[in-house]
Scaffold this active site. Structure first.
Site, PDB file in Angstrom:
ATOM      1  N   SER A 129       0.834  -1.201   0.000  1.00  0.00           N
ATOM      2  CA  SER A 129       0.000   0.000   0.000  1.00  0.00           C
ATOM      3  C   SER A 129       0.862   1.241   0.000  1.00  0.00           C
ATOM      4  O   SER A 129       1.972   1.261   0.552  1.00  0.00           O
ATOM      5  CB  SER A 129      -0.902   0.006   1.245  1.00  0.00           C
ATOM      6  OG  SER A 129      -1.527   1.260   1.418  1.00  0.00           O
ATOM      7  N   TYR A 154      -2.350  -0.040  10.034  1.00  0.00           N
ATOM      8  CA  TYR A 154      -2.486  -0.612   8.695  1.00  0.00           C
ATOM      9  C   TYR A 154      -1.157  -0.520   7.950  1.00  0.00           C
ATOM     10  O   TYR A 154      -0.676  -1.497   7.363  1.00  0.00           O
ATOM     11  CB  TYR A 154      -3.585   0.119   7.929  1.00  0.00           C
ATOM     12  CG  TYR A 154      -3.670  -0.261   6.470  1.00  0.00           C
ATOM     13  CD1 TYR A 154      -3.962  -1.568   6.085  1.00  0.00           C
ATOM     14  CD2 TYR A 154      -3.471   0.682   5.465  1.00  0.00           C
ATOM     15  CE1 TYR A 154      -4.049  -1.920   4.743  1.00  0.00           C
ATOM     16  CE2 TYR A 154      -3.550   0.343   4.125  1.00  0.00           C
ATOM     17  CZ  TYR A 154      -3.836  -0.957   3.773  1.00  0.00           C
ATOM     18  OH  TYR A 154      -3.915  -1.302   2.447  1.00  0.00           O
TER      19      TYR A 154
END
Length: 333
Positions: A129, A154
């Site tokens: 990501s 995350y």
């Protein structure tokens, strides 16, 4: 070629699976169909895949974070490559349920790596990501940049996934590619993403929650461009030649940004949504949220060089396409 695709009921996973099937591949897909967002949307994506491709597509409900369940699923199946796109997504949700990220993104990653190692697959491609760049203020974000200061759990899990990948590539010479996705949008997208939330608010006539006073920029990347980038990487595993790869590795492990290489102002995105919906937005301005970053911008030099990747869809084209799909999916006249 048979490929295992995890997170196949998800936005990117279902889109990648559809493209693989369209070119004649066999796809085995798994997903746990969790309730992070409406499972009905996930089932609709699966129905679309099955209806269009019949026996070429196989789906099983499996939680890859459950090692025993994953091994039981995999035992009768043969696959040549793995595209591991399943994960617990979302920055803000990681503030309230970090355990979900540890389970899915860390335990799940190690379980999938072990599966790839024991099956001796030709290539293991996995989702990272743009969140790994954290508060990096040097734009555009380059794969060579240090990513040692994540600002969300995350992001921590995605950086850890890359480190696990590097270790497995080094220890077992397992060809591996990590893909740092930048703000993916388009038809069959995710309801927790800003573009979906804003479009829903416009049609409902409710104010749009705009963070940091609207002073934010994102590298919005259309799903079709993402899919082309993923497939080009799947088809070109890194060689185990001892040369340094994208992302700095000397193992058969490459890391790439997949973005549009355009950093767009958030309020320009809102303006295009207003045009596409024919609605005028009301705003509820809020401070920037913990874990959020002000700007994202992908340097795609590495994936351009190694795989010829060239994004072709601007938000002027992609946003109206998304809104048209949104209207059809929700039966809006």
């Amino acid at each position: 070629m048979a490929l295992l695709v995890t997170g196949v009921a998800g936005f990117i996973g279902s889109s990648v699976a559809a493209a693989l099937l369209a070119r004649g591949e066999q796809v085995i897909g798994i997903d746990n169909l969790n309730e992070y967002y409406d499972p009905a949307l996930k089932r609709a994506r699966l129905e679309r895949l099955g209806a269009a491709h019949g026996n070429a597509f196989t789906f099983e409900k499996v939680d890859f974070a459950d090692q025993e369940a994953l091994e039981a699923f995999a035992a009768p199946h043969r696959f040549d490559r793995i595209i591991h796109l399943g994960a617990q997504a979302g920055v803000r949700y990681s503030l309230v349920n970090p355990q979900a990220y540890v389970r899915s993104n860390l335990m799940g990653q190690i379980n999938m790596l072990e599966l790839a190692r024991h099956r001796e697959v030709e290539h293991f491609v996995y989702a990272s990501s743009s969140s790994v760049y954290g508060g990096n203020e040097s734009l555009p974000f380059r794969v060579e940049d240090r990513v040692d200061h994540p600002i969300s759990i995350y992001a921590v899990t995605k950086k850890a996934d890359e480190l696990m990948g590097e270790s497995y590539a080094h220890l077992y010479r397992l060809p591996m590619t990590g893909l740092r996705f930048f703000t993916v949008y388009g038809p069959w997208g995710r309801p927790d993403m800003a573009m979906w939330i804003f479009t829903k608010s416009l049609y409902e006539g409710t104010p749009l929650q705009i963070f940091n006073g609207g002073d934010m920029r994102r590298d919005f990347t259309y799903i079709d461009d993402i899919v082309r980038g993923v497939l080009s990487c799947v088809d070109g595993p890194p060689n185990d030649d001892g040369k340094r790869k994208a992302g700095g590795s000397k193992s058969p492990h490459a890391i790439y940004n997949i973005g549009n290489h355009r950093s767009e102002e958030l309020m320009r995105m809102v303006s295009l949504l207003e045009q596409a919906t024919g609605k005028t937005a009301a705003f509820n301005f809020q401070p920037i949220q913990p874990g959020d970053v002000k700007d994202t911008y992908a340097d795609i030099t590495a994936i351009q060089r190694d795989h010829g990747f060239e994004p072709s869809t601007t938000i002027d084209v992609g946003i109206p396409r998304f809104v048209e799909w949104f209207k059809q999916y929700h039966h809006i006249d």
